[in-house]
Design a protein around this motif. Sequence first.
Motif, PDB file in Angstrom:
ATOM      1  N   ASN A 117      20.325  -4.607   0.869  1.00 40.90           N
ATOM      2  CA  ASN A 117      20.867  -3.952  -0.313  1.00 40.90           C
ATOM      3  C   ASN A 117      19.904  -3.988  -1.500  1.00 40.90           C
ATOM      4  O   ASN A 117      20.178  -3.381  -2.534  1.00 40.90           O
ATOM      5  CB  ASN A 117      22.186  -4.626  -0.717  1.00 40.90           C
ATOM      6  N   LYS A 118      18.807  -4.725  -1.375  1.00 39.55           N
ATOM      7  CA  LYS A 118      17.844  -4.830  -2.456  1.00 39.55           C
ATOM      8  C   LYS A 118      16.653  -3.938  -2.155  1.00 39.55           C
ATOM      9  O   LYS A 118      15.923  -4.153  -1.187  1.00 39.55           O
ATOM     10  CB  LYS A 118      17.391  -6.284  -2.614  1.00 39.55           C
ATOM     11  N   LEU A 119      16.446  -2.925  -2.988  1.00 40.67           N
ATOM     12  CA  LEU A 119      15.367  -1.973  -2.765  1.00 40.67           C
ATOM     13  C   LEU A 119      14.050  -2.557  -3.260  1.00 40.67           C
ATOM     14  O   LEU A 119      13.992  -3.208  -4.305  1.00 40.67           O
ATOM     15  CB  LEU A 119      15.666  -0.667  -3.500  1.00 40.67           C
ATOM     16  N   THR A 120      12.988  -2.334  -2.481  1.00 41.57           N
ATOM     17  CA  THR A 120      11.666  -2.820  -2.865  1.00 41.57           C
ATOM     18  C   THR A 120      11.077  -1.959  -3.965  1.00 41.57           C
ATOM     19  O   THR A 120      11.617  -0.909  -4.323  1.00 41.57           O
ATOM     20  CB  THR A 120      10.731  -2.818  -1.641  1.00 41.57           C
ATOM     21  N   THR A 121       9.955  -2.408  -4.509  1.00 40.18           N
ATOM     22  CA  THR A 121       9.300  -1.688  -5.613  1.00 40.18           C
ATOM     23  C   THR A 121       7.853  -1.375  -5.263  1.00 40.18           C
ATOM     24  O   THR A 121       6.970  -1.459  -6.119  1.00 40.18           O
ATOM     25  CB  THR A 121       9.357  -2.527  -6.908  1.00 40.18           C
ATOM     26  N   TYR A 122       7.613  -1.035  -3.996  1.00 37.88           N
ATOM     27  CA  TYR A 122       6.255  -0.732  -3.562  1.00 37.88           C
ATOM     28  C   TYR A 122       5.811   0.639  -4.074  1.00 37.88           C
ATOM     29  O   TYR A 122       6.638   1.505  -4.373  1.00 37.88           O
ATOM     30  CB  TYR A 122       6.158  -0.745  -2.034  1.00 37.88           C
ATOM     31  N   THR A 123       4.491   0.814  -4.120  1.00 36.01           N
ATOM     32  CA  THR A 123       3.904   2.137  -4.354  1.00 36.01           C
ATOM     33  C   THR A 123       3.188   2.559  -3.087  1.00 36.01           C
ATOM     34  O   THR A 123       2.748   1.711  -2.292  1.00 36.01           O
ATOM     35  CB  THR A 123       2.905   2.101  -5.523  1.00 36.01           C
ATOM     36  N   ALA A 124       3.083   3.843  -2.858  1.00 37.91           N
ATOM     37  CA  ALA A 124       2.493   4.344  -1.617  1.00 37.91           C
ATOM     38  C   ALA A 124       1.016   3.962  -1.534  1.00 37.91           C
ATOM     39  O   ALA A 124       0.287   3.997  -2.542  1.00 37.91           O
ATOM     40  CB  ALA A 124       2.656   5.853  -1.541  1.00 37.91           C
ATOM     41  N   LEU A 125       0.581   3.585  -0.338  1.00 37.56           N
ATOM     42  CA  LEU A 125      -0.827   3.266  -0.102  1.00 37.56           C
ATOM     43  C   LEU A 125      -1.610   4.565   0.061  1.00 37.56           C
ATOM     44  O   LEU A 125      -1.144   5.497   0.724  1.00 37.56           O
ATOM     45  CB  LEU A 125      -0.963   2.403   1.158  1.00 37.56           C
ATOM     46  N   THR A 126      -2.779   4.607  -0.502  1.00 36.67           N
ATOM     47  CA  THR A 126      -3.587   5.830  -0.429  1.00 36.67           C
ATOM     48  C   THR A 126      -4.950   5.595   0.195  1.00 36.67           C
ATOM     49  O   THR A 126      -5.688   6.559   0.440  1.00 36.67           O
ATOM     50  CB  THR A 126      -3.781   6.411  -1.843  1.00 36.67           C
ATOM     51  N   ALA A 127      -5.301   4.359   0.489  1.00 35.10           N
ATOM     52  CA  ALA A 127      -6.609   4.062   1.079  1.00 35.10           C
ATOM     53  C   ALA A 127      -6.696   4.676   2.472  1.00 35.10           C
ATOM     54  O   ALA A 127      -5.736   4.605   3.251  1.00 35.10           O
ATOM     55  CB  ALA A 127      -6.835   2.554   1.147  1.00 35.10           C
ATOM     56  N   PRO A 128      -7.828   5.297   2.828  1.00 31.92           N
ATOM     57  CA  PRO A 128      -7.968   5.915   4.154  1.00 31.92           C
ATOM     58  C   PRO A 128      -7.698   4.938   5.296  1.00 31.92           C
ATOM     59  O   PRO A 128      -7.106   5.326   6.306  1.00 31.92           O
ATOM     60  CB  PRO A 128      -9.414   6.400   4.166  1.00 31.92           C
ATOM     61  N   ALA A 129      -8.099   3.678   5.138  1.00 32.21           N
ATOM     62  CA  ALA A 129      -7.873   2.698   6.201  1.00 32.21           C
ATOM     63  C   ALA A 129      -6.382   2.461   6.418  1.00 32.21           C
ATOM     64  O   ALA A 129      -5.909   2.343   7.564  1.00 32.21           O
ATOM     65  CB  ALA A 129      -8.587   1.388   5.853  1.00 32.21           C
ATOM     66  N   ASP A 130      -5.618   2.371   5.327  1.00 32.10           N
ATOM     67  CA  ASP A 130      -4.163   2.160   5.449  1.00 32.10           C
ATOM     68  C   ASP A 130      -3.479   3.376   6.067  1.00 32.10           C
ATOM     69  O   ASP A 130      -2.594   3.243   6.918  1.00 32.10           O
ATOM     70  CB  ASP A 130      -3.566   1.869   4.075  1.00 32.10           C
ATOM     71  N   LEU A 131      -3.877   4.565   5.649  1.00 30.37           N
ATOM     72  CA  LEU A 131      -3.270   5.771   6.216  1.00 30.37           C
ATOM     73  C   LEU A 131      -3.631   5.929   7.686  1.00 30.37           C
ATOM     74  O   LEU A 131      -2.803   6.377   8.495  1.00 30.37           O
ATOM     75  CB  LEU A 131      -3.716   6.995   5.420  1.00 30.37           C
ATOM     76  N   ALA A 132      -4.854   5.546   8.070  1.00 29.30           N
ATOM     77  CA  ALA A 132      -5.256   5.603   9.483  1.00 29.30           C
ATOM     78  C   ALA A 132      -4.441   4.620  10.311  1.00 29.30           C
ATOM     79  O   ALA A 132      -4.003   4.928  11.426  1.00 29.30           O
ATOM     80  CB  ALA A 132      -6.747   5.319   9.608  1.00 29.30           C
TER      81      ALA A 132
END
Length: 290
Positions: free
Chosen positions: A175-190
């Motif tokens: 019930n507790k929503l996280t506060t992350y931001t989207a990852l944009t690094a090419p390594a993370d997206l890969a």
Amino acid sequence: MTRKTGPLLLAGLLQAGAAVAQEPAAAPAKTGGPDTQEMLFWFLLSTLVLVLLVFALLFTMIVVKLKPQLRKLYELPTVHDTWSGKVVGLLVGDTRLVNGERKDELMGHEYDGISEYDNDLPPWWKYGFYFTIVFAVGYMGYYHVANAGQLQLAEYETEMRQATLLVSAEADDPNKLTTYTALTAPADLAAGKSIFATNCAPCHGASAEGKVGPNLTDEYWLHGGEINHVYKTIKYGVTSKGMVAWKGKLAGKQILQVASYIQSLQGSKPAGAKEPQGEKEAGGKPLASK
């Protein structure tokens, strides 16, 4: 033993004895017997059942003993047709109170050897029906006119709010929503793309175009398209729709990598994309909480 060691030994023994005398006595160990309150409850319940059985036996004996007098009372014209008289009649064998006045009376309708009888509805059935009418009127007045009570939907919402208060607000709380931001690094997206191809593509398609699961590349979402909503959906799943929870199979960073990769596919318009499902989200902000 020397003269010096003797007094020292004696003093040590006296101090030890005093220390033992000052220690509190150990609490007696609890026995594994039944709880006193439970024993009292069963004792009172058994006593109540016994008293009711004795009362029923005495009542039966009195009725049997007084049956001749009760029959004479029942045959009195002023008693016979009253409601209390029918109760007395039930005690002496007349079942009008249960079966009604008329029993197997011919109505004069006969066809093909089949005769029609006129039987009263059982009084207990009629009284029960009248009670349901009164109950329905009272129910409507209480819940729908006066609005004094909660209907089923309101009760459900209240119970859900109460249950939410009992849920721990830990990091693993659904019930507790996280506060992350989207990852944009090419390594993370890969990395997210690799995990998606292995675990998610069978249901959502190799390009997230949607198969059994919904299309993840459009702007329509069933459970929220913001990065933290996507993260929550992947982590805890949606069991009612066949979406498994990945929190025991993927680490938190891996889930965030997959969620970020999914977001990077927005507007890619793959071939054979599944029709939109859910609510549209504008400007990256959810209008409703795929």
